[in-house]
Design a protein around this motif. Structure first.
Motif, PDB file in Angstrom:
ATOM      1  N   UNK A  79       0.845  -1.203   0.000  1.00  0.00           N
ATOM      2  CA  UNK A  79       0.000   0.000   0.000  1.00  0.00           C
ATOM      3  C   UNK A  79       0.873   1.243   0.000  1.00  0.00           C
ATOM      4  N   UNK A  80       0.293   2.324  -0.480  1.00  0.00           N
ATOM      5  CA  UNK A  80       0.930   3.625  -0.394  1.00  0.00           C
ATOM      6  C   UNK A  80       0.876   4.095   1.063  1.00  0.00           C
ATOM      7  N   UNK A  81       1.837   4.908   1.483  1.00  0.00           N
ATOM      8  CA  UNK A  81       1.864   5.311   2.900  1.00  0.00           C
ATOM      9  C   UNK A  81       0.618   6.105   3.312  1.00  0.00           C
ATOM     10  N   UNK A  82      -0.062   6.726   2.346  1.00  0.00           N
ATOM     11  CA  UNK A  82      -1.258   7.497   2.684  1.00  0.00           C
ATOM     12  C   UNK A  82      -2.545   6.671   2.644  1.00  0.00           C
ATOM     13  N   UNK A  83      -2.424   5.407   2.293  1.00  0.00           N
ATOM     14  CA  UNK A  83      -3.621   4.562   2.218  1.00  0.00           C
ATOM     15  C   UNK A  83      -4.223   4.351   3.603  1.00  0.00           C
ATOM     16  N   UNK A  84      -5.550   4.234   3.641  1.00  0.00           N
ATOM     17  CA  UNK A  84      -6.225   3.971   4.928  1.00  0.00           C
ATOM     18  C   UNK A  84      -5.819   2.616   5.489  1.00  0.00           C
ATOM     19  N   UNK A  85      -5.413   1.700   4.588  1.00  0.00           N
ATOM     20  CA  UNK A  85      -5.041   0.347   5.047  1.00  0.00           C
ATOM     21  C   UNK A  85      -3.561   0.222   5.409  1.00  0.00           C
ATOM     22  N   UNK A  86      -2.809   1.311   5.254  1.00  0.00           N
ATOM     23  CA  UNK A  86      -1.372   1.227   5.548  1.00  0.00           C
ATOM     24  C   UNK A  86      -1.159   0.924   7.027  1.00  0.00           C
ATOM     25  N   UNK A  87      -0.201   0.046   7.323  1.00  0.00           N
ATOM     26  CA  UNK A  87       0.089  -0.258   8.725  1.00  0.00           C
ATOM     27  C   UNK A  87       1.577  -0.518   8.943  1.00  0.00           C
ATOM     28  N   UNK A  88       1.990  -0.311  10.182  1.00  0.00           N
ATOM     29  CA  UNK A  88       3.281  -0.806  10.673  1.00  0.00           C
ATOM     30  C   UNK A  88       2.941  -1.489  11.995  1.00  0.00           C
ATOM     31  N   UNK A  89       3.378  -2.729  12.170  1.00  0.00           N
ATOM     32  CA  UNK A  89       3.002  -3.464  13.383  1.00  0.00           C
ATOM     33  C   UNK A  89       3.542  -2.802  14.645  1.00  0.00           C
TER      34      UNK A  89
END
Ligand code: SF4
Length: 365
Positions: A79-89
């Motif tokens: 995903x792009x960093x601005x995506x709503x689904x972007x995550x970092x654990x």
């Protein structure tokens, strides 16, 4: 068309555990029958592993982020960093996943990073140290040549230095991800932002020099030629030839075909044909025949299912890889088989072998 005698003499050479030439490998691909290849691969497997054992590991894939600037055309996961689904654990999420893994009897994670510009080398160093502090026995099979090259470039240091820093922080072994096909022509088409083939191989060699055990992979069935597949095998074999004697180098090889459902790669190249199981078994047998200096051949049951995996165990494979607790890249491209410990062992027994739990170094547990 070579006569059968020629094919048989190449197979005999392979059976004597001699290195085949490029042309001999190509002749086998083009003219040997599937049964000839499976038979020869099984003979070689029996020579390298003269037992009736098929090993497997309990580990867990963890994708630490889905933000990745690599944008490989076969990937539905990033995903792009601005995506709503972007995550970092978060560390809490790691703990939850590792506790689950431990409850199943595993102590290794396959940590896949991707190329997230917000996560620098210091982030990974801190993460590895933290995980080792919480779980001193945990084995970190983490990142891969593309991530190492990305982090080293960000940091302005050599890839070897980057590897050493990560080893000091707790990296135990290096997965063979991001190899796809080790041909720059193909890489430019399917994963242009990733390391070139020479860099991929170089980083693996550096890892071997630093004493890291690594694994080798191949993802085929997209835009490569058969010659490029063979070259891929030979490049791996050549790097393994120059590993330091006290290093295990590539401890295993796994190949799988493209799972391309809904990927940009298939949209751009709709003529790509799905690899069938005959071709899959043929490639697996060839890998055993050609890569005689890599001890273990894994069958990727995740992408083929357990019935084909059982056949592969009679055609060169001696390892069933891991039970799968979590996988994101292949499963989001249309392949979603699952196998728990009980079913893994049953599958191996049904195929006529003895199941054996192992660790990442292929030591029996
Ligand atoms: S396959 Fe891996 S490196 Fe490629 S875009 Fe997906 S997450 Fe990034």
């Amino acid at each position: 068309m070579p006569d059968n005698q020629k094919i048989n003499s190449i197979l005999e050479k392979a059976n004597n555990l001699e290195f085949l030439t490029f042309n001999e490998c190509l002749l086998l691909y083009q003219h040997a029958s599937l049964s000839q290849l499976l038979f020869a691969a099984n003979q070689i497997r029996q020579k390298i592993h003269p037992n009736n054992i098929v090993s497997y590991i309990i580990d867990r894939n963890i994708n630490l982020t889905n933000v990745c600037v690599s944008n490989c055309l076969f990937c539905n996961f990033c995903r792009n960093k601005n995506s709503e689904q972007a995550y970092v654990l978060s560390i809490e999420e790691y703990i939850e996943k590792i506790e689950h893994l431990k409850s199943l009897g595993g102590n290794q994670i396959l940590l896949q990073g991707g190329m997230n510009p917000a996560l620098d080398l210091e982030y990974y160093e801190t993460l590895f140290k933290k995980l080792k502090k919480y779980y001193p026995d945990l084995k970190l099979h983490a990142l891969g040549p593309p991530e190492i090259a990305f982090l080293a470039k960000q940091e302005g240091i050599s890839t070897k230095r980057c590897l050493q820093i990560l080893i000091n922080a707790g990296l135990d072994s290096l997965p063979g991800g991001g190899a796809e096909i080790l041909s720059d022509r193909v890489r430019k088409l399917v994963s242009p932002a990733k390391v070139c083939s020479e860099q991929w191989l170089n980083i693996m060699h550096e890892a071997h020099q630093l004493g890291l055990t690594t694994s080798a992979t191949m993802m085929y069935g997209h835009l490569e030629t058969i010659e490029e597949r063979i070259e891929h095998f030979l490049k791996l074999r050549d790097i393994q030839k120059i590993k330091p004697e006290n290093s295990k180098g590539f401890i295993s090889f796994t190949s799988w075909s493209l799972a391309g459902k809904n990927t940009r790669l298939l949209k751009k190249y709709p003529d790509i044909k799905t690899v069938n199981s005959t071709e899959f078994l043929k490639m697996l047998a060839l890998s055993r025949i050609i890569l005689i200096n890599i001890p273990n051949i894994q069958v990727s049951w995740l992408t083929r299912g357990k019935e084909i995996a059982k056949l592969a165990l009679h055609g060169g494979a001696n390892d069933m890889s891991s039970i799968m607790i979590e996988e994101n890249v292949v499963s989001q491209a249309g392949k979603n088989f699952k196998l728990g410990v009980k079913e893994m062992e049953e599958t191996i027994i049904e195929a006529g072998f003895i199941p054996q739990l192992r660790n990442q170094e292929y030591e029996y547990l």
